[in-house]
Design an enzyme around this catalytic site. Sequence first.
Site, PDB file in Angstrom:
ATOM      1  N   ALA A  73       0.812  -1.224   0.000  1.00 36.29           N
ATOM      2  CA  ALA A  73       0.000   0.000   0.000  1.00 36.29           C
ATOM      3  C   ALA A  73       0.842   1.268   0.000  1.00 36.29           C
ATOM      4  O   ALA A  73       0.429   2.288  -0.562  1.00 36.29           O
ATOM      5  CB  ALA A  73      -0.939  -0.003   1.203  1.00 36.29           C
ATOM      6  N   THR A  74       2.018   1.242   0.612  1.00 33.66           N
ATOM      7  CA  THR A  74       2.864   2.442   0.607  1.00 33.66           C
ATOM      8  C   THR A  74       3.261   2.807  -0.813  1.00 33.66           C
ATOM      9  O   THR A  74       3.174   3.967  -1.226  1.00 33.66           O
ATOM     10  CB  THR A  74       4.113   2.232   1.481  1.00 33.66           C
ATOM     11  OG1 THR A  74       3.711   2.052   2.843  1.00 33.66           O
ATOM     12  CG2 THR A  74       5.051   3.431   1.401  1.00 33.66           C
ATOM     13  N   ASN A 149      -6.164   3.317  10.534  1.00 33.90           N
ATOM     14  CA  ASN A 149      -5.404   2.184  11.055  1.00 33.90           C
ATOM     15  C   ASN A 149      -5.279   2.192  12.579  1.00 33.90           C
ATOM     16  O   ASN A 149      -5.054   1.162  13.194  1.00 33.90           O
ATOM     17  CB  ASN A 149      -4.004   2.155  10.430  1.00 33.90           C
ATOM     18  CG  ASN A 149      -3.286   3.472  10.545  1.00 33.90           C
ATOM     19  OD1 ASN A 149      -3.769   4.506  10.081  1.00 33.90           O
ATOM     20  ND2 ASN A 149      -2.116   3.467  11.160  1.00 33.90           N
ATOM     21  N   GLN A 177      -6.795  -0.809   5.440  1.00 32.34           N
ATOM     22  CA  GLN A 177      -7.401  -1.458   6.601  1.00 32.34           C
ATOM     23  C   GLN A 177      -8.839  -1.908   6.347  1.00 32.34           C
ATOM     24  O   GLN A 177      -9.402  -2.661   7.142  1.00 32.34           O
ATOM     25  CB  GLN A 177      -7.377  -0.507   7.805  1.00 32.34           C
ATOM     26  CG  GLN A 177      -5.987  -0.162   8.309  1.00 32.34           C
ATOM     27  CD  GLN A 177      -5.254  -1.339   8.927  1.00 32.34           C
ATOM     28  OE1 GLN A 177      -5.843  -2.395   9.197  1.00 32.34           O
ATOM     29  NE2 GLN A 177      -3.965  -1.194   9.147  1.00 32.34           N
ATOM     30  N   SER A 197      -3.453  -3.686   0.495  1.00 33.91           N
ATOM     31  CA  SER A 197      -2.296  -4.545   0.688  1.00 33.91           C
ATOM     32  C   SER A 197      -2.692  -5.943   1.158  1.00 33.91           C
ATOM     33  O   SER A 197      -3.650  -6.105   1.917  1.00 33.91           O
ATOM     34  CB  SER A 197      -1.358  -3.907   1.717  1.00 33.91           C
ATOM     35  OG  SER A 197      -0.123  -4.577   1.779  1.00 33.91           O
ATOM     36  N   HIS A 199      -1.011  -8.161   3.135  1.00 36.71           N
ATOM     37  CA  HIS A 199      -0.677  -8.661   4.478  1.00 36.71           C
ATOM     38  C   HIS A 199      -1.635  -8.177   5.559  1.00 36.71           C
ATOM     39  O   HIS A 199      -1.537  -8.595   6.708  1.00 36.71           O
ATOM     40  CB  HIS A 199       0.773  -8.339   4.845  1.00 36.71           C
ATOM     41  CG  HIS A 199       1.019  -6.929   5.266  1.00 36.71           C
ATOM     42  ND1 HIS A 199       1.235  -6.577   6.579  1.00 36.71           N
ATOM     43  CD2 HIS A 199       1.105  -5.789   4.561  1.00 36.71           C
ATOM     44  CE1 HIS A 199       1.446  -5.275   6.659  1.00 36.71           C
ATOM     45  NE2 HIS A 199       1.364  -4.778   5.446  1.00 36.71           N
ATOM     46  N   CYS A 320       4.225   1.542  11.422  1.00 34.42           N
ATOM     47  CA  CYS A 320       5.157   2.322  10.617  1.00 34.42           C
ATOM     48  C   CYS A 320       5.744   3.505  11.376  1.00 34.42           C
ATOM     49  O   CYS A 320       6.693   4.122  10.932  1.00 34.42           O
ATOM     50  CB  CYS A 320       4.465   2.816   9.347  1.00 34.42           C
ATOM     51  SG  CYS A 320       3.892   1.467   8.301  1.00 34.42           S
TER      52      CYS A 320
END
Length: 374
Positions: A73-74, A149, A177, A197, A199, A320
């Site tokens: 996602a980043t 998040n 999320q 994302s 994960h 993060c």
Amino acid sequence: MIQRAYLDNNATTPTDPRVVDEMLPYFSEQFGNASSRNHAYGWEAKEAVDHAREQVADLIGANPNEIVFTSGATESNNLALKGLLNEGNHFITCATEHKAILDPAESLAAKGIDVEILPVQSDGLLEINELQKKISDHTRLVSIMMANNETGCTQPIKELSTFTHSNQGLFHTDATQAVGKIPVEVSDLGIDLMSFSSHKMYGPKGIGALYIRKGTKVGSLIEGGGHERGIRSGTLNVPAIVGFGKACELCKQEMREEGSRIKSLRDKLEQSLLSIEGTQLNGGKENRLPNVTNIAFSGVDSERLLLSLNGLAVSQGSACTSAVVEPSHVLKAMGIPDQLANSSLRFSLGRFTTDEEVDFAIQKVTEAVSKLRA
């Protein structure tokens, strides 16, 4: 009695064993490069990627050719912002966004992009009025996170995107999320670009996607080979993509029942912890994800509390920013004083959370708070 419990699923989720089983053949048996077009090894890999792309698209109601695979996602957020915005453009986002939006926004501002960061209310929600005040004919892009998040707060995405489009702007959302936890239909919500994302939904790390609505032109950040329709070059990570696809398929099948079960466990945990004197819920009880609660324990330093919770995995906020010793920017933006923000913990449950783990967490936190206050 169990010895440890993992309640930090917003940081990352364990890879579902069914996902791992789906991935395994693509490491050493069907190991071809999906761009190798001259033999069966490459054809098999491309077929697997195509199938996964369909699974990912199906979860969010998209067309497979609107999915661009990224490392997560980043990267997707950076691609959406930097691939769209040029000097002189107006960009609007929100104070409670993930650093994967706020940091690129800061660097874009230094390059001549007009960046506007909107405030939120005490429950974490953005008011449409705030967007109405700032949006203009020069606004190129609006980016508002679908679900936060740290608090789980879910924004009124459809309302925000509709207003953005009425002013000829494009709408992006970081849905990292949200996807896999709550129903997300990109067309119904009016989303032009969306980051998410693997994960965070029981798939492998290092793989994510950017949904790009058909007809939306996005420039590339990584060049060299023309992969992913020239938007994101680089050899495709076939095992991870296969796992991502399987994770999306499982979420599509199990999300509603799973969400209901997790919410029940979350509510049990939350009610018990809020019965401790001097606690408060950060954010509203409505308009949030079913798996998250963020609680302030007045008079207790959250770092010391974390160190006292032997065997219990929870967090102060985003993974993060966990190395940064300062109050959460999300909680501060909601008007929560530094002292309370520094006394807050995030609990995020998941697919494999059990009733016994919740009981373990309640016991550990209750005992630790009592001891630290004493």
